[in-house]
Design a protein around this motif. Structure first.
Motif, PDB file in Angstrom:
ATOM      1  N   VAL A   1      35.494 106.521  39.418  1.00 60.84           N
ATOM      2  CA  VAL A   1      36.515 107.246  40.168  1.00 60.84           C
ATOM      3  C   VAL A   1      35.944 108.010  41.357  1.00 60.84           C
ATOM      4  O   VAL A   1      36.687 108.568  42.149  1.00 60.84           O
TER       5      VAL A   1
ATOM      6  N   LEU B 104      38.520 108.331  44.409  1.00 58.66           N
ATOM      7  CA  LEU B 104      39.920 107.975  44.198  1.00 58.66           C
ATOM      8  C   LEU B 104      40.781 109.215  44.022  1.00 58.66           C
ATOM      9  O   LEU B 104      40.304 110.265  43.593  1.00 58.66           O
ATOM     10  N   SER B 105      42.069 109.061  44.318  1.00 59.74           N
ATOM     11  CA  SER B 105      43.022 110.159  44.140  1.00 59.74           C
ATOM     12  C   SER B 105      43.556 110.136  42.713  1.00 59.74           C
ATOM     13  O   SER B 105      43.412 109.151  41.978  1.00 59.74           O
TER      14      SER B 105
ATOM     15  N   LEU C 282      46.614 109.915  41.880  1.00 61.45           N
ATOM     16  CA  LEU C 282      47.650 108.893  41.822  1.00 61.45           C
ATOM     17  C   LEU C 282      47.035 107.517  41.576  1.00 61.45           C
ATOM     18  O   LEU C 282      47.530 106.751  40.744  1.00 61.45           O
ATOM     19  N   ALA C 283      45.941 107.209  42.257  1.00 64.57           N
ATOM     20  CA  ALA C 283      45.274 105.920  42.071  1.00 64.57           C
ATOM     21  C   ALA C 283      44.739 105.794  40.648  1.00 64.57           C
ATOM     22  O   ALA C 283      44.830 104.722  40.027  1.00 64.57           O
ATOM     23  N   VAL C 284      44.200 106.886  40.108  1.00 58.01           N
ATOM     24  CA  VAL C 284      43.659 106.872  38.742  1.00 58.01           C
ATOM     25  C   VAL C 284      44.776 106.649  37.730  1.00 58.01           C
ATOM     26  O   VAL C 284      44.594 105.930  36.749  1.00 58.01           O
ATOM     27  N   SER C 285      45.945 107.211  37.969  1.00 54.47           N
ATOM     28  CA  SER C 285      47.057 107.092  37.015  1.00 54.47           C
ATOM     29  C   SER C 285      47.557 105.660  36.890  1.00 54.47           C
ATOM     30  O   SER C 285      48.215 105.313  35.912  1.00 54.47           O
ATOM     31  N   LYS C 286      47.224 104.803  37.842  1.00 52.96           N
ATOM     32  CA  LYS C 286      47.702 103.419  37.826  1.00 52.96           C
ATOM     33  C   LYS C 286      46.799 102.467  37.051  1.00 52.96           C
ATOM     34  O   LYS C 286      47.168 101.316  36.861  1.00 52.96           O
TER      35      LYS C 286
ATOM     36  N   TYR D 218      36.402 102.238  35.000  1.00 53.44           N
ATOM     37  CA  TYR D 218      36.688 102.402  36.409  1.00 53.44           C
ATOM     38  C   TYR D 218      35.962 103.621  36.965  1.00 53.44           C
ATOM     39  O   TYR D 218      36.221 104.745  36.529  1.00 53.44           O
TER      40      TYR D 218
ATOM     41  N   LYS E 284      33.982 104.771  45.617  1.00 53.62           N
ATOM     42  CA  LYS E 284      34.934 105.407  46.517  1.00 53.62           C
ATOM     43  C   LYS E 284      35.669 106.499  45.744  1.00 53.62           C
ATOM     44  O   LYS E 284      36.052 106.309  44.583  1.00 53.62           O
TER      45      LYS E 284
END
Length: 153
Positions: free
Chosen positions: A31, A15-16, A18-22, A29, A13
């Protein structure tokens, strides 16, 4: 689901940023956006890695297998998600054109190192040797014939 569909790899999927930064826990992972692009979290560092198939090689049993390479694209957040995706697309394009980006980079490094060595003159090499070894000499070798004041005559 047919057997052909189950054998195909899953698409990650997209990812944004913001999602990657978490992502903080260790792991790899996917991305999305580019096949094979991952964020690798190891210890306190996070880095972009592109896992890509580059040709084939022969394994220990004599069978041809896919040659996978993990190509580092830089650390996160120094390299943004968008930059990592762009660079990954460029590398995948090179592979589609039959090039091996890792092998090319290694070849370029060897060529530049060889050119740097070839560019040195004898006088530069001799001066570097004299400077590096002068402290270990018991007497002043610079007074010997052929060498005056650190210069070759």
């Amino acid at each position: 689901m047919s057997s052909a569909e189950s054998a195909m790899p899953r698409k990650a999927k997209e990812l944004s940023a913001l999602a990657v930064s978490k992502f903080k826990t260790e792991g790899r992972y996917a991305v999305g956006g580019v096949d094979g692009l991952h964020l690798r979290v190891s210890g306190g560092s996070r880095a972009w890695v592109l896992r890509i198939a580059v040709g084939s090689r022969v394994d220990g049993d004599g069978r041809a297998t896919v040659h996978r390479r993990d190509i580092g694209l830089g650390s996160y957040p120094d390299v943004s998600l968008a930059e990592a995706r762009d660079h990954a697309r460029e590398l995948r394009k090179q592979v589609r054109e039959g090039q091996d980006p890792v092998l090319q980079r290694q070849t370029e490094r060897v060529k530049s190192a060889l050119e740097a060595v070839k560019a040195k003159t004898f006088e530069e090499c001799a001066a570097a040797y004299i400077d590096a070894n002068r402290a270990g000499w018991k007497n002043d070798k610079l007074n010997r014939p052929g060498i005056r004041g650190g210069q070759l005559v």
